[in-house]
Design a protein around this motif. Structure first.
Motif, PDB file in Angstrom:
ATOM      1  N   MET A 158      60.801  35.462 -26.803  1.00 35.86           N
ATOM      2  CA  MET A 158      61.003  35.238 -28.243  1.00 35.86           C
ATOM      3  C   MET A 158      62.484  35.339 -28.601  1.00 35.86           C
ATOM      4  O   MET A 158      63.236  36.068 -27.976  1.00 35.86           O
ATOM      5  CB  MET A 158      60.208  36.262 -29.044  1.00 35.86           C
ATOM      6  CG  MET A 158      58.693  36.102 -28.938  1.00 35.86           C
ATOM      7  SD  MET A 158      58.102  34.517 -29.585  1.00 35.86           S
ATOM      8  CE  MET A 158      58.409  34.743 -31.340  1.00 35.86           C
ATOM      9  N   SER A 159      62.864  34.589 -29.630  1.00 37.15           N
ATOM     10  CA  SER A 159      64.257  34.555 -30.042  1.00 37.15           C
ATOM     11  C   SER A 159      64.616  35.758 -30.900  1.00 37.15           C
ATOM     12  O   SER A 159      63.756  36.387 -31.523  1.00 37.15           O
ATOM     13  CB  SER A 159      64.524  33.267 -30.821  1.00 37.15           C
ATOM     14  OG  SER A 159      65.803  33.289 -31.406  1.00 37.15           O
ATOM     15  N   ASP A 160      65.906  36.053 -30.938  1.00 41.48           N
ATOM     16  CA  ASP A 160      66.414  37.136 -31.782  1.00 41.48           C
ATOM     17  C   ASP A 160      66.866  36.608 -33.137  1.00 41.48           C
ATOM     18  O   ASP A 160      67.445  37.347 -33.928  1.00 41.48           O
ATOM     19  CB  ASP A 160      67.597  37.818 -31.088  1.00 41.48           C
ATOM     20  CG  ASP A 160      67.183  38.517 -29.813  1.00 41.48           C
ATOM     21  OD1 ASP A 160      66.048  39.005 -29.755  1.00 41.48           O
ATOM     22  OD2 ASP A 160      67.994  38.568 -28.877  1.00 41.48           O
ATOM     23  N   HIS A 167      65.397  22.204 -33.224  1.00 37.92           N
ATOM     24  CA  HIS A 167      66.011  23.367 -33.871  1.00 37.92           C
ATOM     25  C   HIS A 167      65.329  24.676 -33.450  1.00 37.92           C
ATOM     26  O   HIS A 167      65.962  25.734 -33.480  1.00 37.92           O
ATOM     27  CB  HIS A 167      65.964  23.210 -35.397  1.00 37.92           C
ATOM     28  CG  HIS A 167      66.928  22.186 -35.901  1.00 37.92           C
ATOM     29  ND1 HIS A 167      66.747  20.831 -35.703  1.00 37.92           N
ATOM     30  CD2 HIS A 167      68.098  22.296 -36.592  1.00 37.92           C
ATOM     31  CE1 HIS A 167      67.767  20.169 -36.237  1.00 37.92           C
ATOM     32  NE2 HIS A 167      68.593  21.034 -36.790  1.00 37.92           N
ATOM     33  N   ILE A 168      64.077  24.601 -33.058  1.00 37.00           N
ATOM     34  CA  ILE A 168      63.386  25.785 -32.549  1.00 37.00           C
ATOM     35  C   ILE A 168      63.877  26.123 -31.146  1.00 37.00           C
ATOM     36  O   ILE A 168      64.041  27.294 -30.792  1.00 37.00           O
ATOM     37  CB  ILE A 168      61.858  25.551 -32.540  1.00 37.00           C
ATOM     38  CG1 ILE A 168      61.320  25.547 -33.978  1.00 37.00           C
ATOM     39  CG2 ILE A 168      61.137  26.624 -31.716  1.00 37.00           C
ATOM     40  CD1 ILE A 168      59.861  25.144 -34.096  1.00 37.00           C
ATOM     41  N   SER A 186      63.812  29.099 -26.335  1.00 33.28           N
ATOM     42  CA  SER A 186      64.407  30.097 -27.235  1.00 33.28           C
ATOM     43  C   SER A 186      63.457  30.471 -28.368  1.00 33.28           C
ATOM     44  O   SER A 186      63.508  31.580 -28.888  1.00 33.28           O
ATOM     45  CB  SER A 186      65.729  29.587 -27.799  1.00 33.28           C
ATOM     46  OG  SER A 186      65.549  28.337 -28.433  1.00 33.28           O
ATOM     47  N   ASN A 187      62.565  29.533 -28.767  1.00 34.96           N
ATOM     48  CA  ASN A 187      61.541  29.810 -29.785  1.00 34.96           C
ATOM     49  C   ASN A 187      62.094  30.486 -31.047  1.00 34.96           C
ATOM     50  O   ASN A 187      61.645  31.564 -31.445  1.00 34.96           O
ATOM     51  CB  ASN A 187      60.423  30.669 -29.189  1.00 34.96           C
ATOM     52  CG  ASN A 187      59.599  29.895 -28.164  1.00 34.96           C
ATOM     53  OD1 ASN A 187      59.405  28.699 -28.316  1.00 34.96           O
ATOM     54  ND2 ASN A 187      59.130  30.569 -27.139  1.00 34.96           N
ATOM     55  N   ILE A 188      63.060  29.846 -31.662  1.00 38.78           N
ATOM     56  CA  ILE A 188      63.611  30.334 -32.927  1.00 38.78           C
ATOM     57  C   ILE A 188      62.610  30.047 -34.050  1.00 38.78           C
ATOM     58  O   ILE A 188      62.101  28.933 -34.158  1.00 38.78           O
ATOM     59  CB  ILE A 188      64.955  29.643 -33.231  1.00 38.78           C
ATOM     60  CG1 ILE A 188      65.993  30.048 -32.176  1.00 38.78           C
ATOM     61  CG2 ILE A 188      65.456  29.986 -34.643  1.00 38.78           C
ATOM     62  CD1 ILE A 188      67.275  29.242 -32.244  1.00 38.78           C
ATOM     63  N   ASN A 189      62.303  31.040 -34.857  1.00 34.71           N
ATOM     64  CA  ASN A 189      61.422  30.825 -36.009  1.00 34.71           C
ATOM     65  C   ASN A 189      62.192  30.098 -37.109  1.00 34.71           C
ATOM     66  O   ASN A 189      63.342  30.425 -37.404  1.00 34.71           O
ATOM     67  CB  ASN A 189      60.902  32.152 -36.558  1.00 34.71           C
ATOM     68  CG  ASN A 189      59.871  32.792 -35.652  1.00 34.71           C
ATOM     69  OD1 ASN A 189      59.219  32.108 -34.869  1.00 34.71           O
ATOM     70  ND2 ASN A 189      59.709  34.098 -35.749  1.00 34.71           N
ATOM     71  N   ILE A 190      61.549  29.104 -37.714  1.00 31.14           N
ATOM     72  CA  ILE A 190      62.137  28.401 -38.858  1.00 31.14           C
ATOM     73  C   ILE A 190      61.323  28.747 -40.096  1.00 31.14           C
ATOM     74  O   ILE A 190      60.095  28.671 -40.087  1.00 31.14           O
ATOM     75  CB  ILE A 190      62.133  26.873 -38.640  1.00 31.14           C
ATOM     76  CG1 ILE A 190      63.015  26.501 -37.438  1.00 31.14           C
ATOM     77  CG2 ILE A 190      62.624  26.156 -39.900  1.00 31.14           C
ATOM     78  CD1 ILE A 190      63.036  25.018 -37.130  1.00 31.14           C
ATOM     79  N   ILE A 191      62.011  29.138 -41.158  1.00 28.66           N
ATOM     80  CA  ILE A 191      61.352  29.456 -42.423  1.00 28.66           C
ATOM     81  C   ILE A 191      61.951  28.581 -43.519  1.00 28.66           C
ATOM     82  O   ILE A 191      63.166  28.566 -43.712  1.00 28.66           O
ATOM     83  CB  ILE A 191      61.513  30.947 -42.786  1.00 28.66           C
ATOM     84  CG1 ILE A 191      60.834  31.823 -41.735  1.00 28.66           C
ATOM     85  CG2 ILE A 191      60.933  31.242 -44.171  1.00 28.66           C
ATOM     86  CD1 ILE A 191      61.044  33.315 -41.941  1.00 28.66           C
TER      87      ILE A 191
END
Length: 265
Positions: free
Chosen positions: A1-3, A41-42, A49-54
């Protein structure tokens, strides 16, 4: 999971947001809700990297916390992107759950499902208080705006420090972080959101204010110390005057004149 968490701020009344976001539902054909855009972008470096997008969508371009209409969270699950779209209905929080795959085919998994915490429904305002930092409105100025936060800082939700894709993040005189709400700043610094994410994932992005008014204020508040000048006793003063006179007489004899002041001719 990304930071990290990438927050995209959009608003009603914003033409660019309408073009970019549409109705805010995944798979609607708009750029923001396409699989290709979200996936890039994720996971910008293709290294899971699995960056969460909100996506926080305001009802007004003033962008106040209590004007948030919809909150959508996007995560990658295997070969598809999942959207959790939270919204109010009769004052309570509901969620739609949808997916889109790499072929841009969307699917509805849950529709208008009531959000429960400890088997109790939650009001929309309570949901916003729990999930969205109150001072997110310090970053609402231009739309759409991309801001990247450290996940721990975002979850803590107090004085959040984010790096926007345009303009400068500052720390004000009270120590609060936010976007410098100045149109000229947007022209001076403007980079692609994906590049911002790549720098974050590589560890090259510095999470610090670009302008620190708080430090400058503290320096300005420092008061100069009073310097006490000790008076020379009268006897000592006369003694010094005699010594100075002797030197002047000596120089006058040797040089013929003495410059006693700057404007002497």
């Amino acid at each position: 999971m990304s930071d990290f968490v990438l927050v995209i701020l959009t608003s009603e009344g914003c033409g660019h947001c309408s073009q970019f976001r549409g109705n805010g539902i995944i798979g609607n054909g708009r750029q923001m809700h396409q699989y290709s855009f979200l996936e890039s972008h994720i996971d910008p470096l293709k290294k899971n990297s699995n960056i969460n997008i909100i996506n926080i969508h305001f009802g007004s371009m003033s962008g106040n916390h209590n004007q948030i209409q919809v909150v959508s969270k996007f995560t990658k699950k295997g070969n598809y992107i999942l959207q959790e779209r939270y919204f109010p209905e009769n004052g309570k929080t509901h969620v739609n759950v949808l997916t889109v795959d790499s072929k841009e085919k969307s699917k509805v998994l849950e529709k208008s499902k009531k959000v429960l915490i400890d088997n109790k429904d939650i009001s929309w305002l309570e949901f916003l208080t729990k999930k969205i930092p109150v001072n997110i409105d310090k970053y609402s100025f231009f739309y759409p705006c991309f801001v990247i936060f450290k996940k721990d800082n975002w979850k803590e939700g107090k004085n959040i420090l984010g790096i926007p894709n345009a303009g400068f993040v500052i720390r004000d005189r009270q120590g609060n972080y936010g976007l410098e709400k100045n149109g000229q700043s947007l022209q001076q610094r403007n980079i692609l959101p994906q590049r911002l994410l790549i720098e974050a994932v590589k560890g090259e992005l510095k999470f610090e204010p670009m302008k620190d008014l708080y430090v400058e204020n503290k320096v300005a508040d420092i008061q100069p110390k009073e310097i006490k000048i000790e008076e020379i006793p009268e006897k000592e003063e006369k003694k010094v005057e005699k010594e100075v006179k002797k030197v002047e007489n000596k120089v006058e004899k040797e040089a013929g004149f003495v410059i006693k002041g700057y404007h002497d001719e």
